[in-house]
Scaffold this motif. Structure first.
Motif, mmCIF file in Angstrom:
data_model
loop_
_atom_site.group_PDB
_atom_site.id
_atom_site.type_symbol
_atom_site.label_atom_id
_atom_site.label_comp_id
_atom_site.label_asym_id
_atom_site.label_seq_id
_atom_site.Cartn_x
_atom_site.Cartn_y
_atom_site.Cartn_z
ATOM 1 N N PHE A 82 33.142 35.398 31.280
ATOM 2 C CA PHE A 82 34.027 36.330 31.982
ATOM 3 C C PHE A 82 33.388 36.928 33.216
ATOM 4 O O PHE A 82 33.789 37.983 33.683
ATOM 5 C CB PHE A 82 34.513 37.451 31.044
ATOM 6 N N ARG A 83 32.359 36.258 33.741
ATOM 7 C CA ARG A 83 31.717 36.759 34.968
ATOM 8 C C ARG A 83 32.164 35.890 36.141
ATOM 9 O O ARG A 83 31.345 35.294 36.829
ATOM 10 C CB ARG A 83 30.189 36.670 34.826
ATOM 11 N N GLY A 84 33.488 35.808 36.352
ATOM 12 C CA GLY A 84 34.003 34.941 37.404
ATOM 13 C C GLY A 84 33.541 35.362 38.785
ATOM 14 O O GLY A 84 33.241 34.524 39.632
ATOM 15 N N SER A 105 49.045 44.032 37.333
ATOM 16 C CA SER A 105 48.945 42.576 37.340
ATOM 17 C C SER A 105 49.658 42.062 38.583
ATOM 18 O O SER A 105 50.526 42.725 39.143
ATOM 19 C CB SER A 105 49.586 41.983 36.084
ATOM 20 N N VAL A 106 49.228 40.896 38.990
ATOM 21 C CA VAL A 106 49.806 40.320 40.198
ATOM 22 C C VAL A 106 50.387 38.959 39.846
ATOM 23 O O VAL A 106 49.740 38.170 39.158
ATOM 24 C CB VAL A 106 48.721 40.138 41.287
ATOM 25 N N VAL A 119 41.351 35.162 44.593
ATOM 26 C CA VAL A 119 42.402 36.159 44.722
ATOM 27 C C VAL A 119 43.109 36.345 43.383
ATOM 28 O O VAL A 119 43.356 37.471 42.940
ATOM 29 C CB VAL A 119 43.407 35.750 45.818
ATOM 30 N N PHE A 120 43.391 35.247 42.712
ATOM 31 C CA PHE A 120 44.138 35.328 41.466
ATOM 32 C C PHE A 120 43.389 36.135 40.420
ATOM 33 O O PHE A 120 43.978 36.931 39.690
ATOM 34 C CB PHE A 120 44.421 33.913 40.962
ATOM 35 N N PHE A 121 42.065 35.924 40.352
ATOM 36 C CA PHE A 121 41.301 36.642 39.336
ATOM 37 C C PHE A 121 40.865 38.016 39.800
ATOM 38 O O PHE A 121 40.757 38.942 39.012
ATOM 39 C CB PHE A 121 40.074 35.827 38.915
ATOM 40 N N VAL A 179 41.963 43.118 39.235
ATOM 41 C CA VAL A 179 40.832 44.021 39.041
ATOM 42 C C VAL A 179 40.720 45.006 40.191
ATOM 43 O O VAL A 179 40.526 46.206 39.994
ATOM 44 C CB VAL A 179 39.531 43.206 38.908
ATOM 45 N N ILE A 180 40.862 44.501 41.415
ATOM 46 C CA ILE A 180 40.748 45.375 42.580
ATOM 47 C C ILE A 180 41.851 46.422 42.553
ATOM 48 O O ILE A 180 41.619 47.614 42.800
ATOM 49 C CB ILE A 180 40.805 44.561 43.882
#
Lengths: 242, 246, 272
Positions: free
Chosen positions: A199-201, C136-137, C119-121, C125-126
């Motif tokens: 999970f450290r993407g 969520s996006v 961007v997706f991941f 979070v940002i």
């Protein structure tokens, strides 16, 4: 990913990154070589005086340029089992230490066909930018088609369009990332791998980005050496040598 | 067999609808020096470029040094070795040194050894008076020097025929003389020369025959003395008036 | 020989297109016969299937239509953002030139699917960090953002090249008319520069159109993804992917022909 970044996963999983980097390099180096070779042939064919040779070269260039690279990869990979059709690929694949031959070669072939079209266009524009007198002068010396191409036209054309060609090489390196969609375990694939394991993407993606940048910079560097030492030199009045 | 090095019979050339060469009948004997002149667009460059097949004719017979250029079996590269050409814009190879420009033909086409070709090339450079430029690149030379190298390059192939396509038209005036001097010295050797030019002084001095063309046709052919003092056609008189007034 | 063929076809444009049409169909058909004789295109080319890959699932936006919409939105956003970046890099004002250069070089060096993944991941979070609430996006929005990021880098370079190609005389003439920098720029320079950029910009749009296939990786059901979903259902990859390839070809080829036509028009304008 939490607020705290954990860069140590990169050390723990550094083998994955190394494997991915090597796979990307294999795709890139072999791809660049053949894309240049085929692109040169197609570029020459495009400017050939023979109606059908230039027409068929145009078909090649337009077709493989306008179909997205990922579609080409999928088409080859899912429609055919390459190792059944070309058994020698297994041997070649083993010799360069590649395991999933079908995935690798499907991606490689698509990369080569796609990139060769851009190189063909660059070479075509290089040849067409030369004054007609160059061909005429070589003809009056009694050179045949191959001699004038090899000694006079092609060397000058490559020198002129070397910069765009290097640009295409860099594109090929970036485009090699698409191979992950058919299962080639190259660098971008490893980003996902590490992310799914830890999970450290974010950290993985950062490391991979830096590796891509390194690969691009080294390629540019090597290509500028090629420019300086392998390509012909053309000097102008003030003594400046290109 | 006739002693004609070049024989053009009933030559027609079309560019699409445009009739560029109309019924050209023209022959050149061995060792003859012919100057072709005329207003621009008269087809003189086109005609001379047909001789070494840089242009194709639409119909007619064209025989160069015994080779029929209309015959599909004729090896045009062999013919071109016998008929060298000097261009208006020199067309030196910018990526090769002066010496390499001169030796590449003999080495790659005539398969002469590099040592022999280099030696011959230096002799030729002496002949055109620029031996010290041998290792420079064309881009570093003046126009007049480049054209002299172009002439040396042509001579290196040991042709029987030399074709000049307006060799001094792209030169600054002060350099025309040095190139004409070289061309004049060639006249004393046994080359067959066809020269398209506006330099009437040169024509008067060395030409055996003057050919006047306009609108794709040959209007007049005569010895230089006759042509300059007694032009037979009105077109020719007009042309001479224009030329000699500048 | 070839001269005659070439001039013949210049006269008879219709015959030329006809010849090309026949040759292309012959090539495609012979390839199919050689490579995969059992191809059954009838089974694939049903109303339902075509509806799906062209228009997406019922009630949702998808398929080829979504591809075009995505491309249009992305090109407009990247045009705006890319122009600003390009002007910033072209300028000599260090404060905007350096960040612009860094952004452009970064996004030109990273593979496009990596940006899409990033961007997706990273987006959720940002956003969660900014707004404090778990957000969520949608994949589509991530795709649009990702495209804007890397396409504007490419467009910035086109803009910069366009500005560099402006003859100095234009700037000087405007100055002598008493215009200050801003006026010069907006009234005189930009319109002309953009006219020169049109061919490159259209070409970039064609690239973007082809790149929409990449959003496959985050699940946006545009044309390519829809085709792969169909393939997972009926397992006829040769037929489906050939149709996909041909449709992409027709769209992209037509657009680049338009770009070529525009390029000729622009050249005439510049030279007149």
């Amino acid at each position: 990913m939490g607020y705290e970044l954990d860069w140590t996963v990169l050390l723990t999983y550094k083998q994955l990154l190394i494997d991915g980097f090597i796979m990307t390099m294999k795709l890139s180096i072999i791809g660049m070589f053949f894309a240049f070779l085929i692109g040169s042939i197609m570029g020459l064919a495009r400017v050939n005086k023979n109606f059908f040779i230039s027409l068929f070269a145009t078909y090649y260039v337009e077709f493989f340029r306008n179909v997205p690279l990922i579609v080409q990869m999928f088409f080859i990979y899912f429609s055919f089992t390459l190792t059944d059709i070309f058994p020698s690929l297994e041997i070649i694949g083993n010799s360069i230490v590649v395991e999933n031959h079908n995935e690798f070669f499907s991606a490689l072939i698509a990369l080569i066909t796609y990139t060769s079209t851009y190189i063909a266009e660059a070479i075509r524009s290089g040849i067409q930018s030369l004054p007609k007198g160059q061909v005429e002068a070589s003809k009056t010396l009694g050179m045949n088609y191959f001699q004038s191409m090899y000694y006079i036209i092609f060397p000058q054309a490559i020198k002129i369009v070397w910069s765009p060609i290097v640009g295409q090489f860099l594109n090929l390196i970036k485009n090699s990332s698409l191979a992950m969609t058919i299962g080639v375990m190259e660098l971008t694939f490893q980003t996902q791998e590490i992310d799914s394991l830890t999970f450290r993407g974010f950290e993985a993606a950062t490391a991979v980005t830096i590796l891509y940048l390194l690969l691009a910079l080294s390629t540019s560097f090597i290509m500028s050496f090629v420019d300086r030492y392998l390509l012909v030199k053309i000097a102008s009045k003030n003594g400046a040598v290109r | 067999m006739s002693e004609n090095m070049i024989e053009m019979k009933n030559i027609q050339k079309h560019y699409g609808d445009f009739h560029a060469l109309k019924n050209i009948n023209f022959s050149v004997k061995k060792g003859e020096i012919v100057v072709v002149c005329g207003p621009s667009g008269s087809g003189k460059s086109t005609m001379i470029r047909c001789i070494n097949k840089l242009e194709d004719i639409t119909s007619g017979t064209l025989i160069v040094d015994g080779f029929d250029l209309g015959d599909k079996k004729t090896n045009i590269n062999k013919v071109r070795q016998k008929a060298g050409m000097v261009f208006q814009h020199f067309n030196l190879f910018p990526h090769k040194t002066i010496l390499e420009n001169i030796t590449i033909g003999p080495i790659k086409v005539k398969k002469i050894s590099k040592e022999e070709a280099d030696k011959k090339a230096m002799e030729l450079l002496e002949k055109v008076k620029i031996p010290h430029q041998a290792s420079k690149y064309p881009g570093e030379l003046s126009g007049g020097q480049q054209q002299r190298v172009a002439i040396a390059r042509t001579l290196a192939m040991e042709p029987d025929i030399i074709l000049f396509d307006e060799p001094t038209s792209a030169l600054d005036p002060e350099m025309i003389g040095e190139v004409l001097d070289v061309m004049k010295s060639l006249a004393k050797e046994n080359y067959t020369v066809v020269c398209v030019t506006h330099e009437m002084g040169f024509a008067k001095e060395v030409a055996h025959r003057i050919v006047f063309m306009a609108d794709g046709e040959i209007l007049e052919e005569n010895s230089p003395e006759e042509f300059f003092t007694n032009p037979k056609t009105q077109r020719a008189s007009l042309f001479l008036k224009e030329i000699l007034n500048h | 020989m070839s001269e005659e063929i070439n001039s013949f076809f210049k006269e008879n444009k219709f015959l030329y297109y006809l010849l090309n049409f026949i040759l292309v169909i012959t090539f495609l058909k012979s390839f199919q016969v050689l490579a995969y004789p059992e191809a059954d295109f009838q089974a694939v080319l049903t109303q339902g299937n075509m509806n799906f890959i062209l228009f997406g699932m019922d009630g949702e936006l998808g398929g080829l239509v979504l591809t075009f919409i995505l491309a249009f939105i992305a090109i407009i956003l990247s045009f705006i953002f890319g122009s600003l970046l390009g002007i910033a890099r072209w300028s000599d004002i260090k404060i905007i030139k350096l960040p612009a250069t860094a952004f452009i070089e970064l996004f030109r060096s990273i593979p496009h699917i990596m940006v899409i993944f990033w961007v997706f991941f990273a987006m959720p979070v940002i956003l969660t960090m900014i707004f404090g609430v778990k957000m969520s996006v949608s994949p589509l929005v991530s795709a649009i953002i990702a495209f804007t990021l890397f396409e504007s880098a490419h467009i910035a370079e086109i803009v910069r090249a366009g500005l560099n190609s402006m003859p100095k005389g234009q700037f000087e003439a405007a100055k002598t008319l008493g215009m200050n920098s801003w006026q010069t720029f907006i009234l005189i320079i930009l319109p002309q520069a953009y006219r020169r950029m049109i061919p490159s910009l259209v070409s970039q749009f064609v690239s973007l159109f082809k790149d929409t296939s990449l959003v496959y990786v985050i699940g946006v059901v545009e044309f390519f993804r829809a085709a792969t979903i169909l393939n997972n259902r009926i397992y006829m990859s040769f037929e489906i992917l050939s149709i996909v390839g041909i449709i992409y070809f027709i769209c992209a080829f037509t657009m680049s022909q338009i770009a070529g036509y525009l390029e000729k028009k622009v050249e005439n304008q510049i030279n007149s």
